[in-house]
Design an enzyme around this catalytic site. Structure first.
Site, PDB file in Angstrom:
ATOM      1  N   ASP A  39       0.838  -1.192   0.000  1.00  0.00           N
ATOM      2  CA  ASP A  39       0.000   0.000   0.000  1.00  0.00           C
ATOM      3  C   ASP A  39       0.880   1.252   0.000  1.00  0.00           C
ATOM      4  OD1 ASP A  39      -2.996   0.190   1.095  1.00  0.00           O
ATOM      5  OD2 ASP A  39      -1.853   1.910   1.839  1.00  0.00           O
ATOM      6  N   LYS A  66      -2.416   4.514  -4.302  1.00  0.00           N
ATOM      7  CA  LYS A  66      -3.519   5.287  -4.882  1.00  0.00           C
ATOM      8  C   LYS A  66      -3.438   6.747  -4.472  1.00  0.00           C
ATOM      9  CE  LYS A  66      -6.837   2.465  -3.502  1.00  0.00           C
ATOM     10  NZ  LYS A  66      -8.063   1.682  -3.409  1.00  0.00           N
ATOM     11  N   MET A 182      -8.898  10.820   7.041  1.00  0.00           N
ATOM     12  CA  MET A 182      -9.200  11.310   5.690  1.00  0.00           C
ATOM     13  C   MET A 182      -9.935  12.642   5.713  1.00  0.00           C
ATOM     14  SD  MET A 182     -10.124   7.733   3.782  1.00  0.00           S
ATOM     15  CE  MET A 182     -10.413   6.640   5.156  1.00  0.00           C
TER      16      MET A 182
HETATM   17  N1  SAH Z   1      -5.679   1.533   7.733  1.00  0.00           N
HETATM   18  C1  SAH Z   1      -5.133   2.836   8.033  1.00  0.00           C
HETATM   19  C2  SAH Z   1      -6.039   3.943   7.577  1.00  0.00           C
HETATM   20  C3  SAH Z   1      -6.229   4.018   6.075  1.00  0.00           C
HETATM   21  S1  SAH Z   1      -7.256   5.336   5.594  1.00  0.00           S
HETATM   22  C4  SAH Z   1      -4.831   2.933   9.536  1.00  0.00           C
HETATM   23  O1  SAH Z   1      -5.280   2.086  10.298  1.00  0.00           O
HETATM   24  O2  SAH Z   1      -4.136   3.856   9.930  1.00  0.00           O
HETATM   25  C5  SAH Z   1      -6.082   6.588   5.202  1.00  0.00           C
HETATM   26  C6  SAH Z   1      -6.091   7.684   6.228  1.00  0.00           C
HETATM   27  O3  SAH Z   1      -5.393   7.268   7.388  1.00  0.00           O
HETATM   28  C7  SAH Z   1      -5.399   8.952   5.792  1.00  0.00           C
HETATM   29  O4  SAH Z   1      -6.237   9.782   5.027  1.00  0.00           O
HETATM   30  C8  SAH Z   1      -5.084   9.589   7.124  1.00  0.00           C
HETATM   31  O5  SAH Z   1      -6.221  10.192   7.701  1.00  0.00           O
HETATM   32  C9  SAH Z   1      -4.744   8.371   7.953  1.00  0.00           C
HETATM   33  N2  SAH Z   1      -3.308   8.091   8.018  1.00  0.00           N
HETATM   34  C10 SAH Z   1      -2.678   7.002   7.557  1.00  0.00           C
HETATM   35  N3  SAH Z   1      -1.363   7.046   7.869  1.00  0.00           N
HETATM   36  C11 SAH Z   1      -1.173   8.195   8.555  1.00  0.00           C
HETATM   37  C12 SAH Z   1      -0.054   8.807   9.192  1.00  0.00           C
HETATM   38  N4  SAH Z   1       1.168   8.255   9.195  1.00  0.00           N
HETATM   39  N5  SAH Z   1      -0.245   9.985   9.831  1.00  0.00           N
HETATM   40  C13 SAH Z   1      -1.462  10.566   9.888  1.00  0.00           C
HETATM   41  N6  SAH Z   1      -2.547  10.029   9.306  1.00  0.00           N
HETATM   42  C14 SAH Z   1      -2.412   8.863   8.655  1.00  0.00           C
END
Ligand code: SAH
Length: 259
Positions: A39, A66, A182
């Site tokens: 991913d 993506k 998000m």
């Molecule tokens: N499965 C992931 C979330 C995926 S959705 C999880 O559990 O973290 C994608 C969203 O996750 C992004 O838009 C953002 O809001 C958040 N995100 C993912 N990685 C991040 C990071 N390192 N710092 C801050 N927000 C993050």
């Protein structure tokens, strides 16, 4: 005759980006892969750590990102690839940012795989919202301030209505911390909706790239959320609620010490 192995696929959480936050189980599961689908939220450092010492022969690594507005790999394509590779006998491991089942469509992938009789193994990772709170030094649930937390995405699937922010504001006013995924491109809408049920002085925070060396944090208030976020971007987490009071006190103490 040796019985054919049941097709298998793993959805593995890579955590927020710091390789030290990978679980032992994530590392062990990645080692089983013959096809690793990565991913775009998975950091280079995590990938490097996960593959360290792994012979590259017999391993294909495919990036299925993506981000950045380029919808390069449609979800349906990723799911078809996982299914066909697993049915062809590949050990497919999907390495996903954070936790594989917190947003990010891991649930849909698991369902598509199971529908084809493929065994699905799921390995938890530390979700970004939790890493963001930890970066701020606050709990989601400090019992003086919050009885729980709501994880919510600001991004609805196509054609569906987004979250009803005034209702979430009412829940937050009852003592639930809001952890918003998000949301970085929708801060005006989030702020306006939440202000219908929460005071503008309610503590709010933004954490971009939580858990990574380039992490950036802003402590602010709901009334200034969008204005204070101007130079921050995705991926980011928004947290709203009085649990952030402790972070504010900590930041003030740090500033006083530095002065
Ligand atoms: N499965 C992931 C979330 C995926 S959705 C999880 O559990 O973290 C994608 C969203 O996750 C992004 O838009 C953002 O809001 C958040 N995100 C993912 N990685 C991040 C990071 N390192 N710092 C801050 N927000 C993050």
């Amino acid at each position: 005759m040796k019985a054919a192995r049941r097709p298998w696929c793993a959805l593995v959480g890579a955590g927020p980006g710091d390789p030290e936050l990978l679980t032992l189980k994530a590392l062990r599961t990645v080692r089983r892969a013959t096809l690793l689908l990565v991913d775009d939220l998975v950091s280079e450092a995590v990938l490097e750590r996960a593959l360290r010492g792994r012979r590259r022969a017999g391993l294909r690594v495919v990036h299925v990102g993506k981000r950045g507005g380029c919808r390069s790999t449609p979800q349906a394509f990723i799911e078809r690839l996982m299914v066909s590779a697993a049915l062809a006998g590949e050990q497919v491991v999907r390495l996903k940012g954070g936790d594989p089942l917190v947003f990010g469509r891991g649930g849909e992938e698991a369902a598509a795989l199971r529908a084809q009789g493929i065994e699905v193994e799921i390995v938890n990772g530390i979700t970004a919202g939790l890493a963001a709170a930890t970066a701020l030094g606050v709990p989601w649930t400090h019992r003086d301030h919050a009885q729980g937390a709501i994880l919510v995405t600001a991004h609805a699937r196509e054609g569906a209505a987004g979250p009803h922010w005034p209702t979430l504001a009412a829940a937050a006013a009852q003592g639930l911390t809001l952890v918003i995924y998000m949301g970085m491109s929708r801060l005006d809408e989030i702020q306006a909706g939440l202000l219908q049920g929460l005071a503008s002085a309610t503590p709010a925070a933004l954490v971009e790239h939580a858990g990574l060396p380039r992490e950036r944090r802003r402590l602010t208030t709901l009334g200034r959320l969008a204005a204070d976020a101007r130079e921050l971007g995705s991926p980011g987490i928004v947290i709203v609620g009085p649990v952030l009071g402790a972070a504010r006190a900590g930041a003030a103490a740090d500033a006083a010490r530095a002065a």
